[in-house]
Write a protein that holds these residues in place. Structure first.
Motif, PDB file in Angstrom:
ATOM      1  N   HIS B   7       0.890  -1.090  -0.029  1.00 35.85           N
ATOM      2  CA  HIS B   7       0.209   0.079   0.100  1.00 35.85           C
ATOM      3  C   HIS B   7       0.969   1.081   0.122  1.00 35.85           C
ATOM      4  CE1 HIS B   7      -3.812  -2.176   1.013  1.00 35.85           C
ATOM      5  NE2 HIS B   7      -3.034  -3.082   1.491  1.00 35.85           N
ATOM      6  N   GLY B   8       0.851   2.114  -0.976  1.00 39.49           N
ATOM      7  CA  GLY B   8       1.624   3.098  -1.088  1.00 39.49           C
ATOM      8  C   GLY B   8       1.107   4.278  -1.787  1.00 39.49           C
ATOM      9  N   TYR B   9       1.950   5.130  -2.335  1.00 41.07           N
ATOM     10  CA  TYR B   9       1.700   6.416  -3.204  1.00 41.07           C
ATOM     11  C   TYR B   9       2.994   6.724  -4.040  1.00 41.07           C
ATOM     12  CZ  TYR B   9       0.471  11.286  -4.028  1.00 41.07           C
ATOM     13  OH  TYR B   9       0.174  12.544  -4.813  1.00 41.07           O
ATOM     14  N   TRP B  10       2.966   7.035  -5.464  1.00 42.12           N
ATOM     15  CA  TRP B  10       4.079   7.414  -5.827  1.00 42.12           C
ATOM     16  C   TRP B  10       5.181   8.070  -5.475  1.00 42.12           C
ATOM     17  CZ3 TRP B  10       4.876  11.458  -9.602  1.00 42.12           C
ATOM     18  CH2 TRP B  10       4.042  12.355  -9.413  1.00 42.12           C
ATOM     19  N   ARG B  11       4.747   9.273  -4.837  1.00 42.21           N
ATOM     20  CA  ARG B  11       5.599  10.154  -4.355  1.00 42.21           C
ATOM     21  C   ARG B  11       5.981  10.088  -3.026  1.00 42.21           C
ATOM     22  NH1 ARG B  11       4.647  16.365  -7.007  1.00 42.21           N
ATOM     23  NH2 ARG B  11       6.529  16.050  -8.381  1.00 42.21           N
ATOM     24  N   SER B  12       5.353   9.266  -2.190  1.00 41.29           N
ATOM     25  CA  SER B  12       5.634   8.959  -1.036  1.00 41.29           C
ATOM     26  C   SER B  12       7.402   8.569  -0.857  1.00 41.29           C
ATOM     27  CB  SER B  12       4.789   8.017  -0.226  1.00 41.29           C
ATOM     28  OG  SER B  12       5.488   6.988   0.751  1.00 41.29           O
ATOM     29  N   SER B  13       7.980   9.171  -0.093  1.00 37.76           N
ATOM     30  CA  SER B  13       9.434   8.437  -0.141  1.00 37.76           C
ATOM     31  C   SER B  13       9.498   7.484   0.664  1.00 37.76           C
ATOM     32  CB  SER B  13      10.383   9.551   0.328  1.00 37.76           C
ATOM     33  OG  SER B  13      10.356   9.891   1.550  1.00 37.76           O
ATOM     34  N   ALA B  14       8.617   7.055   1.865  1.00 42.72           N
ATOM     35  CA  ALA B  14       8.618   6.039   2.675  1.00 42.72           C
ATOM     36  C   ALA B  14       8.413   4.789   1.547  1.00 42.72           C
ATOM     37  CB  ALA B  14       7.750   6.128   3.855  1.00 42.72           C
ATOM     38  N   SER B  15       7.179   5.199   0.794  1.00 44.84           N
ATOM     39  CA  SER B  15       7.024   3.793   0.214  1.00 44.84           C
ATOM     40  C   SER B  15       8.179   3.657  -1.043  1.00 44.84           C
ATOM     41  CB  SER B  15       5.847   4.231  -0.850  1.00 44.84           C
ATOM     42  OG  SER B  15       4.445   4.611  -0.137  1.00 44.84           O
ATOM     43  N   TYR B  16       8.877   4.566  -1.586  1.00 49.77           N
ATOM     44  CA  TYR B  16       9.929   4.420  -2.593  1.00 49.77           C
ATOM     45  C   TYR B  16      10.907   3.631  -1.912  1.00 49.77           C
ATOM     46  CZ  TYR B  16      13.081   6.296  -5.971  1.00 49.77           C
ATOM     47  OH  TYR B  16      14.131   6.510  -6.936  1.00 49.77           O
ATOM     48  N   ARG B  17      11.411   3.685  -0.604  1.00 46.37           N
ATOM     49  CA  ARG B  17      12.255   3.002   0.175  1.00 46.37           C
ATOM     50  C   ARG B  17      11.902   1.611  -0.049  1.00 46.37           C
ATOM     51  NH1 ARG B  17      11.217   6.370   5.847  1.00 46.37           N
ATOM     52  NH2 ARG B  17      12.275   8.213   4.981  1.00 46.37           N
ATOM     53  N   VAL B  18      10.779   1.144   0.103  1.00 46.00           N
ATOM     54  CA  VAL B  18      10.145  -0.285   0.370  1.00 46.00           C
ATOM     55  C   VAL B  18      10.219  -0.718  -1.133  1.00 46.00           C
ATOM     56  CG1 VAL B  18       8.130  -1.905   0.915  1.00 46.00           C
ATOM     57  CG2 VAL B  18       8.858   0.016   2.415  1.00 46.00           C
ATOM     58  N   ARG B  19       9.759   0.068  -2.130  1.00 44.57           N
ATOM     59  CA  ARG B  19      10.009  -0.559  -3.530  1.00 44.57           C
ATOM     60  C   ARG B  19      11.345  -0.910  -3.897  1.00 44.57           C
ATOM     61  NH1 ARG B  19       6.304   4.026  -4.811  1.00 44.57           N
ATOM     62  NH2 ARG B  19       8.029   5.056  -5.569  1.00 44.57           N
ATOM     63  N   LEU B  20      12.216  -0.064  -3.358  1.00 40.81           N
ATOM     64  CA  LEU B  20      13.635  -0.244  -3.590  1.00 40.81           C
ATOM     65  C   LEU B  20      14.176  -1.496  -3.089  1.00 40.81           C
ATOM     66  CD1 LEU B  20      15.278   3.436  -3.228  1.00 40.81           C
ATOM     67  CD2 LEU B  20      15.183   1.973  -5.320  1.00 40.81           C
ATOM     68  N   ALA B  21      13.895  -1.721  -1.983  1.00 44.71           N
ATOM     69  CA  ALA B  21      14.285  -2.847  -1.286  1.00 44.71           C
ATOM     70  C   ALA B  21      13.725  -4.133  -1.958  1.00 44.71           C
ATOM     71  CB  ALA B  21      14.072  -3.116   0.401  1.00 44.71           C
ATOM     72  N   LEU B  22      12.313  -4.128  -2.296  1.00 43.60           N
ATOM     73  CA  LEU B  22      11.887  -5.157  -2.862  1.00 43.60           C
ATOM     74  C   LEU B  22      12.421  -5.554  -4.288  1.00 43.60           C
ATOM     75  CD1 LEU B  22       8.057  -4.782  -1.984  1.00 43.60           C
ATOM     76  CD2 LEU B  22       9.581  -6.452  -1.162  1.00 43.60           C
ATOM     77  N   GLU B  23      12.462  -4.529  -4.889  1.00 41.51           N
ATOM     78  CA  GLU B  23      13.311  -4.582  -6.588  1.00 41.51           C
ATOM     79  C   GLU B  23      14.637  -4.976  -6.508  1.00 41.51           C
ATOM     80  OE1 GLU B  23      11.452  -4.407  -9.127  1.00 41.51           O
ATOM     81  OE2 GLU B  23       9.600  -3.092  -8.669  1.00 41.51           O
ATOM     82  N   LEU B  24      15.330  -4.500  -5.272  1.00 41.76           N
ATOM     83  CA  LEU B  24      16.710  -4.834  -5.149  1.00 41.76           C
ATOM     84  C   LEU B  24      16.946  -6.387  -4.932  1.00 41.76           C
ATOM     85  CD1 LEU B  24      18.357  -1.733  -3.507  1.00 41.76           C
ATOM     86  CD2 LEU B  24      18.828  -2.604  -5.858  1.00 41.76           C
ATOM     87  N   LYS B  25      16.055  -6.959  -4.338  1.00 45.52           N
ATOM     88  CA  LYS B  25      15.739  -8.368  -3.845  1.00 45.52           C
ATOM     89  C   LYS B  25      15.130  -9.235  -4.985  1.00 45.52           C
ATOM     90  CE  LYS B  25      16.835  -7.703   0.948  1.00 45.52           C
ATOM     91  NZ  LYS B  25      17.751  -8.910   1.451  1.00 45.52           N
ATOM     92  N   GLY B  26      14.471  -8.489  -5.959  1.00 46.11           N
ATOM     93  CA  GLY B  26      13.757  -9.521  -7.028  1.00 46.11           C
ATOM     94  C   GLY B  26      12.527  -9.960  -6.430  1.00 46.11           C
ATOM     95  N   ILE B  27      11.979  -9.311  -5.518  1.00 45.51           N
ATOM     96  CA  ILE B  27      10.587  -9.972  -4.812  1.00 45.51           C
ATOM     97  C   ILE B  27       9.661  -9.403  -5.497  1.00 45.51           C
ATOM     98  CG2 ILE B  27       9.376 -10.223  -2.656  1.00 45.51           C
ATOM     99  CD1 ILE B  27      12.308  -9.449  -1.405  1.00 45.51           C
ATOM    100  N   ALA B  28       8.645 -10.242  -6.099  1.00 45.71           N
ATOM    101  CA  ALA B  28       7.501  -9.919  -6.816  1.00 45.71           C
ATOM    102  C   ALA B  28       6.418  -9.148  -5.666  1.00 45.71           C
ATOM    103  CB  ALA B  28       6.709 -10.971  -7.576  1.00 45.71           C
ATOM    104  N   TYR B  29       5.528  -8.164  -6.040  1.00 41.52           N
ATOM    105  CA  TYR B  29       4.706  -7.538  -5.240  1.00 41.52           C
ATOM    106  C   TYR B  29       3.355  -6.988  -6.074  1.00 41.52           C
ATOM    107  CZ  TYR B  29       7.249  -3.270  -6.114  1.00 41.52           C
ATOM    108  OH  TYR B  29       7.877  -2.259  -6.647  1.00 41.52           O
TER     109      TYR B  29
END
Lengths: 214, 214
Positions: B7-29
């Motif tokens: 659950h996030g918002y494109w410009r929320s930087s706290a959401s962006y942090r989580v997207r980065l971790a998931l993407e860097l680890k190759g985890i689908a969401y």
């Protein structure tokens, strides 16, 4: 003696968090105090240790740790017993979320440098500063009360102290200091009382520190 | 598919942090977006999931995790490879300190709800809001630049991405959005560029999200 040196200030709630963790684990440490009202955290010799110019910092074996959330995690990793984080990652995530609610959503908005900036940069009066403090405490405490209702017991998470309590107790101390009413948060107040009743936690109280003012 | 719902918002930087971790680890969401400008994070169905009314939240197996620092630690514990924290506790404490410098000392002072409160409660004008934003970014970035000089390499800590980079990149994005000059922080800017050059990190960029606005 562990050789740990805690740089802090009696009323700094971030310093109080670290004292709580050290005391709850029974780890010996020495304190060096820096009077935030006199700006001693911006002195060159302290900035050489801690470039962000904030307390606390923890020295060990010639290294310096900064930022209380990082220091708490380090203490937990180096002295795992008694644990202040559950072993299960899902449970640990709840404890860390409660901790972050204080460390990220409440305290940063109400610390000394920020309140001073409200006055100096924005011309806020004392009534406005007081309302600002209360606003963020109420928002965060309402969320914590809901989380404690779901996950709490004697303490914020279950029936043993955790890093969540190490964050919550100094924030409750701050709320009382700023005369923010806590009637809406009976579970939070009970968790605070449970931790403060432990002799180890009592030793970490601001009034018991070497630089405490009457 | 991991079954994760962010659950996030494109410009929320706290959401962006989580997207980065998931993407860097190759985890689908999968993503569910909440428009912060419309107050959707305060809707009753979202508050039932996340009582603090802030994004991000991460759903998995019927559980809900909140607070990005807690979510990042949980991701690291559940998917340890590739690691985003060093195994050595002393090194991990440096990474977590850099992360906390963003999560506790910069971002909480500059997020949407706080800037709105400066305007609504304290009557701050846009010039004052802009100066407020820049003040805390400069204080935090100066400290980060010093820490990167001591500990950095290609990335903020050494030569592989860490949770520090997951915090720093969204904060640099915010600083640019608010037109804060970054000339004084060449190491920080280089670390940001190194992470953003990775395809996984690029996929996490706000502009690439389903709710991004032109």
């Amino acid at each position: 003696m562990s050789g740990l040196v805690l740089h802090g200030y009696w009323r700094s709630s971030a310093s109080y968090r670290v004292r709580l963790a050290l005391e709850l684990k029974g780890i010996a440490y020495r304190q060096v105090t820096h009077d935030l009202r006199l700006g001693e955290q911006s002195a060159p010799d302290y900035l050489a240790l801690a470039p962000h110019g904030l307390v606390p910092a923890l020295e060990h074996d010639g290294r310096v740790l900064i930022e209380s959330p990082a220091i708490l995690e380090w203490i937990e990793a180096r002295w795992p017993s008694p644990p202040l984080l559950p072993a299960d990652p899902d449970a640990a995530a709840v404890v860390r979320a409660m901790a972050a609610l204080v460390a990220c959503d409440i305290h940063p908005l109400n610390n000394l440098r920020v309140l001073q900036a409200l006055r100096d940069d924005l011309g806020a009066g004392e009534d406005q500063v007081q309302a600002w403090i209360a606003r963020w405490i109420h928002a965060g405490f309402a969320a914590l009360e809901a989380l404690i209702a779901r996950h709490g017991g004697t303490f914020a998470y279950g029936d043993s102290p955790s890093l969540a309590d190490c964050m919550i107790v100094p924030q409750v101390y701050n709320a009382r200091r700023f005369q923010v009413p806590l009637d809406a948060y009976p579970r939070l107040v009970a968790c605070d009382a449970a931790l403060c009743a432990l002799p180890a936690a009592a030793a970490a109280h601001p009034d018991r520190q070497p630089d405490a003012q009457p």
